[in-house]
Design a protein around this motif. Structure first.
Motif, PDB file in Angstrom:
ATOM      1  N   UNK A  29       0.844  -1.190   0.000  1.00 54.10           N
ATOM      2  CA  UNK A  29       0.000   0.000   0.000  1.00 54.10           C
ATOM      3  C   UNK A  29       0.881   1.242   0.000  1.00 54.10           C
ATOM      4  N   UNK A  30       0.421   2.280  -0.709  1.00 54.82           N
ATOM      5  CA  UNK A  30       1.141   3.534  -0.781  1.00 54.82           C
ATOM      6  C   UNK A  30       0.176   4.665  -0.440  1.00 54.82           C
ATOM      7  N   UNK A  31       0.631   5.908  -0.620  1.00 52.56           N
ATOM      8  CA  UNK A  31      -0.184   7.040  -0.191  1.00 52.56           C
ATOM      9  C   UNK A  31      -1.501   7.155  -0.937  1.00 52.56           C
ATOM     10  N   UNK A  32      -1.582   6.626  -2.151  1.00 50.73           N
ATOM     11  CA  UNK A  32      -2.823   6.735  -2.929  1.00 50.73           C
ATOM     12  C   UNK A  32      -3.701   5.487  -2.845  1.00 50.73           C
ATOM     13  N   UNK A  33      -3.303   4.506  -2.062  1.00 50.29           N
ATOM     14  CA  UNK A  33      -4.105   3.284  -1.924  1.00 50.29           C
ATOM     15  C   UNK A  33      -5.413   3.601  -1.202  1.00 50.29           C
ATOM     16  N   UNK A  34      -6.511   3.089  -1.718  1.00 52.51           N
ATOM     17  CA  UNK A  34      -7.830   3.324  -1.122  1.00 52.51           C
ATOM     18  C   UNK A  34      -8.389   2.012  -0.590  1.00 52.51           C
ATOM     19  N   UNK A  35      -8.714   1.994   0.702  1.00 56.89           N
ATOM     20  CA  UNK A  35      -9.303   0.820   1.340  1.00 56.89           C
ATOM     21  C   UNK A  35     -10.816   0.985   1.315  1.00 56.89           C
ATOM     22  N   UNK A  36     -11.511   0.046   0.693  1.00 56.12           N
ATOM     23  CA  UNK A  36     -12.966   0.125   0.587  1.00 56.12           C
ATOM     24  C   UNK A  36     -13.579  -1.206   1.027  1.00 56.12           C
ATOM     25  N   UNK A  37     -14.635  -1.124   1.819  1.00 51.91           N
ATOM     26  CA  UNK A  37     -15.343  -2.331   2.258  1.00 51.91           C
ATOM     27  C   UNK A  37     -16.791  -2.262   1.798  1.00 51.91           C
ATOM     28  N   UNK A  38     -17.292  -3.379   1.274  1.00 51.19           N
ATOM     29  CA  UNK A  38     -18.701  -3.546   0.941  1.00 51.19           C
ATOM     30  C   UNK A  38     -19.167  -4.771   1.703  1.00 51.19           C
ATOM     31  N   UNK A  39     -20.066  -4.550   2.679  1.00 49.67           N
ATOM     32  CA  UNK A  39     -20.377  -5.649   3.577  1.00 49.67           C
ATOM     33  C   UNK A  39     -19.133  -5.969   4.382  1.00 49.67           C
ATOM     34  N   UNK A  40     -18.795  -7.252   4.470  1.00 52.17           N
ATOM     35  CA  UNK A  40     -17.548  -7.609   5.150  1.00 52.17           C
ATOM     36  C   UNK A  40     -16.500  -8.056   4.143  1.00 52.17           C
ATOM     37  N   UNK A  41     -16.566  -7.500   2.943  1.00 59.18           N
ATOM     38  CA  UNK A  41     -15.597  -7.810   1.888  1.00 59.18           C
ATOM     39  C   UNK A  41     -14.745  -6.579   1.617  1.00 59.18           C
ATOM     40  N   UNK A  42     -13.447  -6.765   1.614  1.00 62.94           N
ATOM     41  CA  UNK A  42     -12.509  -5.675   1.366  1.00 62.94           C
ATOM     42  C   UNK A  42     -12.177  -5.595  -0.115  1.00 62.94           C
ATOM     43  N   UNK A  43     -12.180  -4.383  -0.642  1.00 61.26           N
ATOM     44  CA  UNK A  43     -11.774  -4.152  -2.028  1.00 61.26           C
ATOM     45  C   UNK A  43     -10.515  -3.292  -2.005  1.00 61.26           C
ATOM     46  N   UNK A  44      -9.448  -3.797  -2.602  1.00 61.56           N
ATOM     47  CA  UNK A  44      -8.178  -3.081  -2.625  1.00 61.56           C
ATOM     48  C   UNK A  44      -7.523  -3.269  -3.981  1.00 61.56           C
ATOM     49  N   UNK A  45      -7.306  -2.170  -4.693  1.00 57.43           N
ATOM     50  CA  UNK A  45      -6.638  -2.194  -6.003  1.00 57.43           C
ATOM     51  C   UNK A  45      -7.313  -3.168  -6.967  1.00 57.43           C
ATOM     52  N   UNK A  46      -8.649  -3.241  -6.911  1.00 60.38           N
ATOM     53  CA  UNK A  46      -9.387  -4.082  -7.839  1.00 60.38           C
ATOM     54  C   UNK A  46      -9.543  -5.525  -7.421  1.00 60.38           C
ATOM     55  N   UNK A  47      -9.003  -5.903  -6.275  1.00 57.91           N
ATOM     56  CA  UNK A  47      -9.128  -7.280  -5.807  1.00 57.91           C
ATOM     57  C   UNK A  47     -10.006  -7.329  -4.560  1.00 57.91           C
ATOM     58  N   UNK A  48     -10.650  -8.476  -4.355  1.00 57.23           N
ATOM     59  CA  UNK A  48     -11.565  -8.644  -3.235  1.00 57.23           C
ATOM     60  C   UNK A  48     -10.973  -9.600  -2.204  1.00 57.23           C
ATOM     61  N   UNK A  49     -11.192  -9.286  -0.922  1.00 59.92           N
ATOM     62  CA  UNK A  49     -10.662 -10.105   0.165  1.00 59.92           C
ATOM     63  C   UNK A  49     -11.717 -10.254   1.254  1.00 59.92           C
ATOM     64  N   UNK A  50     -11.678 -11.396   1.922  1.00 58.67           N
ATOM     65  CA  UNK A  50     -12.548 -11.644   3.067  1.00 58.67           C
ATOM     66  C   UNK A  50     -11.693 -11.729   4.324  1.00 58.67           C
ATOM     67  N   UNK A  51     -12.288 -11.477   5.498  1.00 55.31           N
ATOM     68  CA  UNK A  51     -11.511 -11.566   6.737  1.00 55.31           C
ATOM     69  C   UNK A  51     -11.078 -13.011   7.008  1.00 55.31           C
ATOM     70  N   UNK A  52     -10.006 -13.176   7.779  1.00 54.12           N
ATOM     71  CA  UNK A  52      -9.276 -12.144   8.543  1.00 54.12           C
ATOM     72  C   UNK A  52      -8.402 -11.275   7.654  1.00 54.12           C
ATOM     73  N   UNK A  53      -8.252 -10.018   8.090  1.00 50.11           N
ATOM     74  CA  UNK A  53      -7.439  -9.056   7.359  1.00 50.11           C
ATOM     75  C   UNK A  53      -6.068  -8.930   8.032  1.00 50.11           C
ATOM     76  N   UNK A  54      -5.031  -8.972   7.223  1.00 47.70           N
ATOM     77  CA  UNK A  54      -3.667  -8.976   7.747  1.00 47.70           C
ATOM     78  C   UNK A  54      -2.920  -7.748   7.233  1.00 47.70           C
TER      79      UNK A  54
END
Length: 276
Positions: A160-185
């Motif tokens: 992650x860098x200064x322009x990285x945007x962390x977005x969550x929809x429900x309990x799903x994380x969206x980062x740089x076009x990819x989707x992740x589920x918890x646990x988040x590391x």
């Protein structure tokens, strides 16, 4: 019932608007994927989970292609500059690290956050919104680590860098076009003691920890036994617009350096006196 002021504001945002957003995105993705499947003859995903997996795989593949193309562009640019005799200065190592342009390794720690388990205590007494990890929680952790002197950071498997945007929809994380589920590391390189102090000093992180103790949200902080190895940032670095917050000096010291250069420069003014 214990109040959770820092998390109560999330109920509205994750209610009707979140559901509408998810449904709209799902419909658009299904339509696009169906069109692609008809054109390619590939099997069409049968549900949202399969569609998310297909899109995540596609983004990963495209990210690899971007990395290869960026390396090719850099090589061609270097060759062109060399052929033209153009001398291009190289940024310092610090800028390369801060911009995420190079992989880094060093001491640090790992922070893991997770949703509350199904048998969470007091599950029936609190809002379901309190039982999941939110983007605000991730941002609080990451901001605290930066404030604690983190030199580089990774969320899940991405730098992650200064322009990285962390977005969550429900309990799903969206980062740089990819989707992740918890646990988040979150992994951060820096002095582990300073990073821990920063986490303890963050009111937002401490608020999350109170909820963690109350309803069973996952939380762990582990010092790295071996040097952490973080990859280079692989996303786009292009910005369409940017602004500087009020009160923030742009390029500190630049004006003073320019004044000093003008003062020390030799006088090249031509004489205006008469000549014979």
């Amino acid at each position: 019932m214990t109040d959770h002021p820092h998390r109560a504001r999330r109920v509205v945002a994750r209610g009707t608007l979140s559901v509408a957003l998810v449904l709209a995105l799902s419909g658009a993705l299904f339509a696009a994927n169906a069109k692609f499947a008809r054109a390619s003859g590939e099997r069409h995903p049968q549900d949202l989970r399969e569609l998310a997996q297909v899109e995540t795989t596609r983004v990963t593949h495209l990210s690899s292609e971007v990395d290869a193309l960026r390396a090719e562009v850099d090589a061609l640019t270097a060759d062109e500059n060399a052929a033209a005799g153009t001398v291009v200065g190289s940024p310092s190592e610090g800028y390369l690290v801060e911009g995420g342009l190079v992989p880094v390794d060093g001491p640090g720690l790992t922070v893991q956050l997770d949703d509350a388990p199904a048998d969470s205590p007091r599950r029936e007494d609190v809002s379901p919104d309190v039982l999941v990890v939110h983007q605000q929680d991730l941002q609080a952790v990451m901001n605290a680590l930066w404030a604690g002197g983190a030199e580089a950071m990774e969320l899940m498997d991405q730098r992650v860098i200064s322009t990285s945007a962390v977005r969550c929809v429900g309990n799903v994380l969206r980062l740089h076009g990819r989707l992740y589920s918890p646990p988040y590391v979150v992994r951060a390189i820096g002095n582990p003691a300073d990073l821990r102090k920063a986490l303890s000093a963050s009111p937002a992180v401490q608020s999350y920890l109170r909820d963690a103790a109350d309803v069973g949200l996952g939380w762990s902080v582990t010092d790295a036994q071996e040097p952490l190895e973080l990859p280079a940032y692989s996303g786009t670095t292009e910005l369409s617009s940017a602004s500087v917050p009020d009160g923030v000096e742009i390029l500190p010291g630049l004006e003073a350096a320019e004044d000093e250069a003008r003062t020390s420069a030799p006088d090249t003014t031509e004489s205006t006196g008469s000549t014979r």
